[in-house]
Design a protein around this motif. Sequence first.
Motif, PDB file in Angstrom:
ATOM      1  N   ASP B 508       1.060  -1.021  -0.483  1.00 13.87           N
ATOM      2  CA  ASP B 508       0.046   0.162  -0.124  1.00 13.87           C
ATOM      3  C   ASP B 508       0.708   1.632   0.243  1.00 13.87           C
ATOM      4  OD1 ASP B 508      -2.762  -1.732  -0.186  1.00 13.87           O
ATOM      5  OD2 ASP B 508      -2.340  -1.427   2.075  1.00 13.87           O
ATOM      6  N   GLY B 509       1.982   1.232   0.259  1.00 17.75           N
ATOM      7  CA  GLY B 509       3.204   2.876   0.757  1.00 17.75           C
ATOM      8  C   GLY B 509       3.619   3.109  -0.635  1.00 17.75           C
ATOM      9  N   ARG B 510       3.303   4.268  -0.485  1.00 21.53           N
ATOM     10  CA  ARG B 510       4.619   4.910  -1.701  1.00 21.53           C
ATOM     11  C   ARG B 510       5.298   5.106  -2.061  1.00 21.53           C
ATOM     12  NH1 ARG B 510       0.715   8.240  -4.527  1.00 21.53           N
ATOM     13  NH2 ARG B 510       2.691   7.985  -5.989  1.00 21.53           N
ATOM     14  N   PHE B 511       6.211   5.416  -2.942  1.00 20.58           N
ATOM     15  CA  PHE B 511       7.680   5.367  -3.220  1.00 20.58           C
ATOM     16  C   PHE B 511       8.424   6.149  -4.172  1.00 20.58           C
ATOM     17  CE2 PHE B 511       6.180   0.725  -3.101  1.00 20.58           C
ATOM     18  CZ  PHE B 511       7.459   0.634  -1.650  1.00 20.58           C
ATOM     19  N   ARG B 512       9.657   6.513  -3.953  1.00 14.30           N
ATOM     20  CA  ARG B 512       9.673   7.944  -5.241  1.00 14.30           C
ATOM     21  C   ARG B 512       9.198   7.125  -6.365  1.00 14.30           C
ATOM     22  NH1 ARG B 512      14.553   6.220  -3.609  1.00 14.30           N
ATOM     23  NH2 ARG B 512      15.306   5.265  -5.508  1.00 14.30           N
ATOM     24  N   PRO B 513       8.173   8.407  -6.871  1.00 13.37           N
ATOM     25  CA  PRO B 513       7.898   8.637  -7.471  1.00 13.37           C
ATOM     26  C   PRO B 513       8.858   7.733  -8.947  1.00 13.37           C
ATOM     27  CG  PRO B 513       7.918  10.637  -7.610  1.00 13.37           C
ATOM     28  CD  PRO B 513       9.017  10.171  -7.140  1.00 13.37           C
ATOM     29  N   SER B 514      10.214   7.971  -9.226  1.00 14.69           N
ATOM     30  CA  SER B 514      10.966   6.888 -10.359  1.00 14.69           C
ATOM     31  C   SER B 514      10.950   5.855 -10.182  1.00 14.69           C
ATOM     32  CB  SER B 514      12.185   7.322 -10.432  1.00 14.69           C
ATOM     33  OG  SER B 514      12.988   6.814  -8.614  1.00 14.69           O
ATOM     34  N   VAL B 515      10.441   4.928  -8.818  1.00 10.27           N
ATOM     35  CA  VAL B 515      10.629   3.884  -8.390  1.00 10.27           C
ATOM     36  C   VAL B 515       9.034   3.523  -8.423  1.00 10.27           C
ATOM     37  CG1 VAL B 515      10.740   1.984  -6.422  1.00 10.27           C
ATOM     38  CG2 VAL B 515      12.345   4.087  -6.231  1.00 10.27           C
ATOM     39  N   GLU B 516       8.239   3.391  -8.415  1.00  8.89           N
ATOM     40  CA  GLU B 516       7.350   3.041  -8.514  1.00  8.89           C
ATOM     41  C   GLU B 516       6.363   3.007  -9.949  1.00  8.89           C
ATOM     42  OE1 GLU B 516       4.520   6.189  -7.042  1.00  8.89           O
ATOM     43  OE2 GLU B 516       3.791   5.255  -5.147  1.00  8.89           O
ATOM     44  N   SER B 517       7.619   4.492 -11.005  1.00  3.77           N
ATOM     45  CA  SER B 517       7.593   4.108 -12.492  1.00  3.77           C
ATOM     46  C   SER B 517       8.101   2.869 -13.008  1.00  3.77           C
ATOM     47  CB  SER B 517       7.857   5.119 -13.768  1.00  3.77           C
ATOM     48  OG  SER B 517       7.007   6.158 -13.193  1.00  3.77           O
ATOM     49  N   ALA B 518       8.822   2.779 -12.190  1.00  3.11           N
ATOM     50  CA  ALA B 518       9.836   1.449 -12.535  1.00  3.11           C
ATOM     51  C   ALA B 518       9.064   0.000 -12.748  1.00  3.11           C
ATOM     52  CB  ALA B 518      11.639   1.753 -12.494  1.00  3.11           C
ATOM     53  N   ALA B 519       8.469   0.063 -11.241  1.00  2.00           N
ATOM     54  CA  ALA B 519       7.649  -1.088 -10.922  1.00  2.00           C
ATOM     55  C   ALA B 519       6.422  -1.158 -11.936  1.00  2.00           C
ATOM     56  CB  ALA B 519       7.714  -1.166  -9.271  1.00  2.00           C
ATOM     57  N   TYR B 520       5.789  -0.640 -12.226  1.00  2.00           N
ATOM     58  CA  TYR B 520       4.906  -0.201 -13.355  1.00  2.00           C
ATOM     59  C   TYR B 520       5.424  -0.999 -14.021  1.00  2.00           C
ATOM     60  CZ  TYR B 520       0.441   0.654 -15.204  1.00  2.00           C
ATOM     61  OH  TYR B 520      -0.179   0.393 -16.160  1.00  2.00           O
ATOM     62  N   ALA B 521       6.449  -0.533 -14.648  1.00  2.00           N
ATOM     63  CA  ALA B 521       6.886  -0.704 -16.334  1.00  2.00           C
ATOM     64  C   ALA B 521       7.415  -1.938 -16.401  1.00  2.00           C
ATOM     65  CB  ALA B 521       7.855   0.018 -16.939  1.00  2.00           C
TER      66      ALA B 521
END
Lengths: 214, 589
Positions: B508-521
């Motif tokens: 549920d937590g949030r991460f750095r935008p670059s981490v979230e984007s990479a994980a999503y990608a």
Amino acid sequence: MRVVVADDTALTREGIEHMLEAGGVDVVGRAGDADTLLRLVDQLRPDVAVVDIRMPPTHTDEGLVAAAHIRTAHPDVGVLVLSQYLEPSYALRLVQDHPEQVGYLLKERVFAASALVDAVQRVHDGETVVDPTIVSALFGRRRRDDPLGTLSPREREVLGLVAEGLSNKAIAGRLYVTERTVESHVTQIFLKLRLDEGGDSHRRVLAVLAFLRR
Amino acid sequence: MVGTTAARRRGAPTRLVAPALALAAGVASLSVVQAASTVVVTSYASSSRAAAAIDLTAGLSLLAAGAVTYERRPRNSVGPLAAVAGIAWLASDWVGWAEGPSLARSVAMVAAPFLLALVVHLALAFPSGRIAGRGARALVVAAYATAAVWAGGQAVAGDPFLDRYCWRNCTDNAFLVHADQQVVDTLRRGWLWSSIVLGVAFAALSIWRLARSSAAARATRWRVAVPAVVVAGTEVAYAGLLLRTPAESPRDPTFATMFVVRALALAGLAVGLVAALIRSERTSRAVARLAGALGEAPPPGSLQEALRRSLGDDRLEVAYWLPSVERHVDGTGRPVVPRPDRDQTSAAIVRDDRLVAVVVHDRSLDAARDLVAEIGAAARMAVDNERLRAEALAQMAELRASRARVVTAADTSRRRLERDLHDGAQQRLLAVSYELRLAQAAALEDGDASLAGMLASASDDAKRALAELRELAHGIFPAVLGEVGLGAALSTLADRAPVPVEVVATIDGRFRPSVESAAYAVVSSAVDEAARAAATHAEVSLTLDHGRLVIEVSPAGEGCERRLGDRVGALGGSLHVDRHKLRAEIPCA
């Protein structure tokens, strides 16, 4: 019916106003951001607030936050959130927090004949409104051992309308059947999906949406 | 090491001078003591054989320690000071040489009072040979000055014959100009009091300096400072005793004991000097070994560690100078600023007039200076290797940062593009569809059915365009990822995926935008690949493991490994794909 409209794009706001007024709805207040909207709602006590999901200052989810505020502070004021996001998460978030007298409508539908006025009217009447495109997106979700496969075409149709937030009476009107028939369909559907039908129609919407997202 | 090489260069005959002198002084003192009459006791040494042995041990050990120190460190004043202190100690015996020449006894009388000043000077100058600090210099000057006043006054005005407390020498003073016993008595009292004050001040200063010095400096300094403080303590006690009981006598048990204590303290100082020398020699040898080893092959581990071990300086740092980026880096390539603190100093390793590295080390380490000199010549390869490694690591770190910046910039522009589409094109198209509706209504009012039909169809086109634009914007960047987070974005991904997607674990937590984007990608591409490979479904899990976001997708498709590897690698993460599963780890702490 008295309505407050909040949208930071003037052109869109004017369009919405025009559509509402053409449908015989009284637009009593206009806001370009969430703070103004909340103030207007406090002052004017409209029947429904029509709110853009993305507004200043952060242009993220102000509309959803404002909707939650309004529903908490003024339980008698309905909120219809307009959005360009085909995003079941947002619709679910809205319905989850306050399932009554709320709606999530895609903006592109706003200018289609009577869709906006219908939605505002339904919210005002205490129903829940979930945009049909969102419901069909959820129906289109790929599933392993799809439980929806056990439903008949008519039952799927009824389930879709339930998910859109329609009452049995409204569903009956749409499908040109008796309310009785709709009731038996719904009972059948909930049995097949092993869902708890219990409670009011708002809880029913929530249960169906959550099921479709499982 | 500079010291030893210099001493070697000067040749054997010169080297032997100091030990020879020490030996001569010892033998002479021995004969003086032996020649003293046993009837009238004129020195502690002549009071008993044991006293003689103790007396000579103290004096000769100081002479020997001085000679050895001088032999190893000819340019350092500590060696000569120790030897002279030994002579000043033995001078008391010469004063009591009853049959000796008057001049010898008189000279010894003048020399003896300088013992405390010499010990103070030696201890405060140790180990460099230079006295550091204004207070220390003032103390040394005061000690010499008071000793000189007393020795001079006694020589000019002291007729031993008139001294009612005389016992060592009651006859000879070759320097006597005008006898005035009152002046001599006053001077003696002044001398004794000043000895007490100076001794206490010295002890206080030494202890304070020892407490303040760095661990590396203390390891050497205490060996001399502690015995020197003990010597000062015994001299203070001796002065106090003389003030209370002016009639000194070796036969008095109190004085006899005091003599033994003083002698042992001096011998302790000599032992301390030699111990410090041995320690420093051992460090030098370790450094020499290291320099030799560095010349042959780089040591295992870093040069900094090897230097720390060899020099016994835990805070030593090696900073390599990288001319290409004009900054210093440590052995791992991290940028550092070599900044010596109060106890430290820095030495530059220079080759061909170019700065190679800076060594920041403890001020007290003479050996470090020698080492830096040796490194320049001997350890060419080791230093170069290490520096090249540091340079490569620094470039890698820079590259990594640059990759991360590139990815972040790409993410940022995708977000902006999505927002621009949403706030710009989509809004405008909405307005167009609104105006088309208005026009359609107007046409209907005018009864122009064909125009109304055309406008209705245009309006439907606008609606389709809106839907396509919405899909495009979502593909560029899903707004829900930025606004709600990975969990919600993965649910939406599952709504739209071409195959059934089961999110078996999520965060549920949030991460750095670059981490979230990479994980999503990673998830998005992996699911697409799975669909392309005609998988029946895909399982996705997100977990946290020691500050790393772990993304697993099974089954693993092929074809996205390189692209996703780049994406994840840019954030310092790793990607592993096998037949069953794709696993990516991204640091997210």
